[in-house]
Motif scaffolding. Structure first.
Motif: not given
Length: 118
Positions: A58-59, A87, A105, A108-109
């Motif tokens: 995710p990041k 967010h 978000l 899963d970002n």
């Protein structure tokens, strides 16, 4: 000749993604077939598709979509009322480019920005 677009975003877990979009954002599952590696949701005139990507970090995910609305104040308030996380840098505000916007978000970002022309 083009009539619509249906973005495809990555998801790590279909049930988690479905729960977020259906129960937090008010979408409905779309389609008559239920594939284990694919999800389609819709709300009003918008469809979003998701493909399974179990190895997604995710990041490191840069998936993004921009949705337009004709009642951003009501939509924003309904999400707040539903305890949907906004967010941290995406609170509702008017941008210099003439859009009122906010961002979310997903699990899963994937960045979801929602806007309305001022």
């Amino acid at each position: 000749m083009l009539t619509s677009i249906h973005p495809k975003l990555p998801m790590r877990n279909k049930n988690v993604t479905k729960d977020y979009y259906v129960n937090q954002l008010g979408f409905s599952q779309f389609g008559s077939a239920d594939y284990p590696d694919y999800l389609m949701v819709e709300k009003d005139n918008v469809q979003i598709h998701f493909f399974l990507f179990e190895g997604l970090k995710p990041k490191e995910n840069y998936g993004q979509i921009y949705l337009r609305t004709d009642d951003i104040e009501q939509l924003y308030q309904s999400l707040l009322d539903n305890d949907t996380a906004i967010h941290p840098n995406g609170k509702l505000q008017t941008k210099p480019w003439g859009q009122k916007e906010f961002s979310l978000l997903d699990p899963d970002n994937n960045l979801i920005t929602i806007g309305q022309e001022v």
